[in-house]
Enzyme design. Structure first.
Site, mmCIF file in Angstrom:
data_model
loop_
_atom_site.group_PDB
_atom_site.id
_atom_site.type_symbol
_atom_site.label_atom_id
_atom_site.label_comp_id
_atom_site.label_asym_id
_atom_site.label_seq_id
_atom_site.Cartn_x
_atom_site.Cartn_y
_atom_site.Cartn_z
ATOM 1 N N HIS A 146 36.744 33.609 1.093
ATOM 2 C CA HIS A 146 36.459 34.704 2.014
ATOM 3 C C HIS A 146 36.458 36.030 1.263
ATOM 4 O O HIS A 146 35.572 36.869 1.440
ATOM 5 C CB HIS A 146 37.510 34.753 3.131
ATOM 6 N N ASP A 171 30.257 40.015 53.938
ATOM 7 C CA ASP A 171 29.340 38.879 53.982
ATOM 8 C C ASP A 171 27.887 39.338 54.003
ATOM 9 O O ASP A 171 26.988 38.611 53.561
ATOM 10 C CB ASP A 171 29.606 38.022 55.222
ATOM 11 N N GLN A 178 35.819 33.467 59.979
ATOM 12 C CA GLN A 178 35.723 32.588 58.809
ATOM 13 C C GLN A 178 35.912 31.123 59.190
ATOM 14 O O GLN A 178 35.357 30.230 58.546
ATOM 15 C CB GLN A 178 36.738 33.009 57.745
ATOM 16 N N GLU A 188 40.206 34.079 48.662
ATOM 17 C CA GLU A 188 38.809 34.467 48.478
ATOM 18 C C GLU A 188 38.578 35.837 49.117
ATOM 19 O O GLU A 188 38.047 36.760 48.489
ATOM 20 C CB GLU A 188 37.900 33.425 49.135
ATOM 21 N N HIS A 189 38.956 35.966 50.390
ATOM 22 C CA HIS A 189 38.860 37.227 51.126
ATOM 23 C C HIS A 189 40.265 37.657 51.526
ATOM 24 O O HIS A 189 40.983 36.885 52.173
ATOM 25 C CB HIS A 189 38.038 37.077 52.408
ATOM 26 N N GLU A 239 46.025 33.992 3.716
ATOM 27 C CA GLU A 239 45.629 32.839 4.539
ATOM 28 C C GLU A 239 45.188 31.647 3.705
ATOM 29 O O GLU A 239 44.804 30.619 4.264
ATOM 30 C CB GLU A 239 44.512 33.257 5.498
ATOM 31 N N HIS A 298 32.790 28.817 59.798
ATOM 32 C CA HIS A 298 31.966 28.293 58.711
ATOM 33 C C HIS A 298 32.018 26.767 58.632
ATOM 34 O O HIS A 298 31.005 26.108 58.439
ATOM 35 C CB HIS A 298 32.457 28.851 57.368
ATOM 36 N N THR A 309 35.184 28.361 52.588
ATOM 37 C CA THR A 309 35.653 29.729 52.734
ATOM 38 C C THR A 309 37.106 29.824 53.170
ATOM 39 O O THR A 309 37.661 28.914 53.795
ATOM 40 C CB THR A 309 34.765 30.489 53.736
#
Length: 443
Positions: free
Chosen positions: A424, A365, A262, A331-332, A419, A265, A240
């Site tokens: 096609h 969270d 945080q 992340e945060h 092309e 963690h 985290t």
């Protein structure tokens, strides 16, 4: 926490990408460590998983697949207040996730020419919930509810075996699985779990999945990178990280508490403050020192805050703070300033953004209704967090009738010729060879 002073410097985006703090052990190093573990599971299946459980979790002889009755029975020991909180989280997340499922849309070019855009769920997903220094029933719910709202028909959950729970995953993980209705649960952790999801393990009835999701440490994130391509992944949701943009108007105690929240963690967790006020930075650091010594995981917090991944970054102004944050790709991201909306307007790269002094990351969270499985290590610059959308694939359904095809025949033939792909064009012209060709009517 160390200080990085960027004041008075003209810095390019390339400069900022090099200067923002990162963990000493990056994903590249971790990939080389987990690659053999993933390959071993792919080759030897259950035997490799049992050896890894012995070596990394200290567990032997346990059932790798958790009996369904053990999942249901776990709720007997769930405290009523915890069950109520988990059920509230489930209800809020279902509402938040439903907004991530796009409605089917039809585009009409002519009376008989349509393209229908639909969002189709994958068939099977593997959900990972960490089980190292803490239990994460909330992560089980973040994964499972998002997949269920998307309409995924088959879910499998893996979480590390616990020595003090008879080789089963943590009880709280089982509570969450039971409340979400997830019945396929495996006591498998780390890189081995990611490998098992990707390759399948026939001996224990684990079929391969289409998508692997869920947070974990840097080795889980690295294992996702290794199996990416064989299966889809949500993001490299590793250890985290939090980045707070704050000015002198913010409450130092709030910012300090959020940085510490945080850091508890993991020793490798990253906590970063970016501010245009050196005086405010000193006030936050004083609060951090005071609060960190009193928290339950003080030693872990001290290691995380003192590591190379954590820092106070001083900048000239909040516009530069936003540039630093975008280069970091947190992340945060928290914004606590006099003009939060103005700062928010400069943000492009973040997993989730928490605006205002009363919107801590802890809210996300647990009970905000948002998802807390988010990209880390700078990958928020190109990856999104987990959501119902993670499990959905946009599919275009094209339907033209004969008159609608005839309307575009000439420009299509021109493009095919340009092309150098005449067949096609011939595939279209074949439908107009003869007056009755292509009607689909029986002779």
């Amino acid at each position: 926490m160390r200080t990085i002073d960027l004041r008075g410097r003209e810095l390019t985006r390339a400069d900022l990408l090099k200067l923002v703090p990162r963990a000493a052990l990056g994903a590249e190093v971790a990939v080389e460590r987990v690659r053999p573990l993933v390959a071993d599971v792919a080759e030897r299946g259950e035997a490799a998983l049992r050896e890894q459980a012995r070596d990394f979790d200290g567990v032997e002889g346990h059932a790798l697949r958790v009996p369904a009755e053990a999942i249901a029975a776990s709720l007997v020991d769930c405290p009523p207040e915890v069950r109520g909180a988990l059920e509230e989280l489930i209800a809020r997340l279902r509402l938040g996730s439903a907004a991530q499922v796009p409605a089917e849309r039809v585009t009409r070019f002519a009376g008989g020419a349509t393209i229908t855009q639909r969002w189709q769920p994958v068939s099977r997903v593997g959900l990972y919930a960490p089980g190292g220094k803490a239990a994460y029933p909330s992560s089980v719910i973040m994964n499972a509810v998002s997949a269920q709202v998307a309409g995924v028909p088959s879910l499998a959950l893996a979480s590390p075996a616990q020595r003090d729970n008879a080789g089963l995953p943590h009880p709280a993980v089982l509570w969450a699985a039971a409340l979400c209705g997830v019945e396929e649960v495996y006591a498998i952790g780390g890189a081995g779990a990611i490998a098992a999801f990707a390759h399948g393990v026939t001996e224990i009835g684990l079929d391969p999945v289409d998508v692997v999701t869920g947070p974990g440490n840097v080795f889980v994130a690295a294992a996702k990178r290794v199996v990416g391509g064989l299966v889809g992944i949500d993001s490299e949701a590793g250890t985290t990280e939090i980045l707070v943009i704050a000015d002198a108007s913010a409450e130092p105690g709030f910012v300090a508490a959020d940085l510490i929240s945080q850091a508890e963690h993991d020793e490798a967790a990253a906590s970063v403050l970016v501010t245009d006020s050196a005086e405010f930075a000193e006030r936050v650091l004083a609060e951090v020192e005071l609060r960190a010594s009193r928290t339950r995981h003080a030693e872990r917090v001290a290691t995380a805050l003192g590591g190379p991944q954590s820092a106070v970054i001083l900048v000239d102004d909040l516009a530069t703070a936003a540039r630093v944050s975008n280069a970091y790709g947190p992340e945060h991201l928290e914004i606590q300033t006099r003009d939060d909306e103005r700062v928010l307007g400069g943000i492009t790269d973040a997993g989730a953004i928490f605006v205002g002094g009363y919107t801590p990351v802890s809210l996300g969270d647990y009970l905000a209704g948002s998802n807390h499985v988010l990209p880390t290590g700078g990958t928020a610059r190109f990856s999104a967090g987990l959501g119902a959308h993670t499990f959905l694939r946009p599919q275009q359904i094209i339907s033209y009738d004969r008159p609608a095809l005839a309307e575009v025949e000439a420009p299509l033939l021109a493009l095919a010729a340009a092309e150098g792909l005449p067949a096609h064009g011939e595939a279209v012209s074949a439908r107009f060879d003869g007056s009755d060709a292509g009607t689909g009517e029986d002779a």
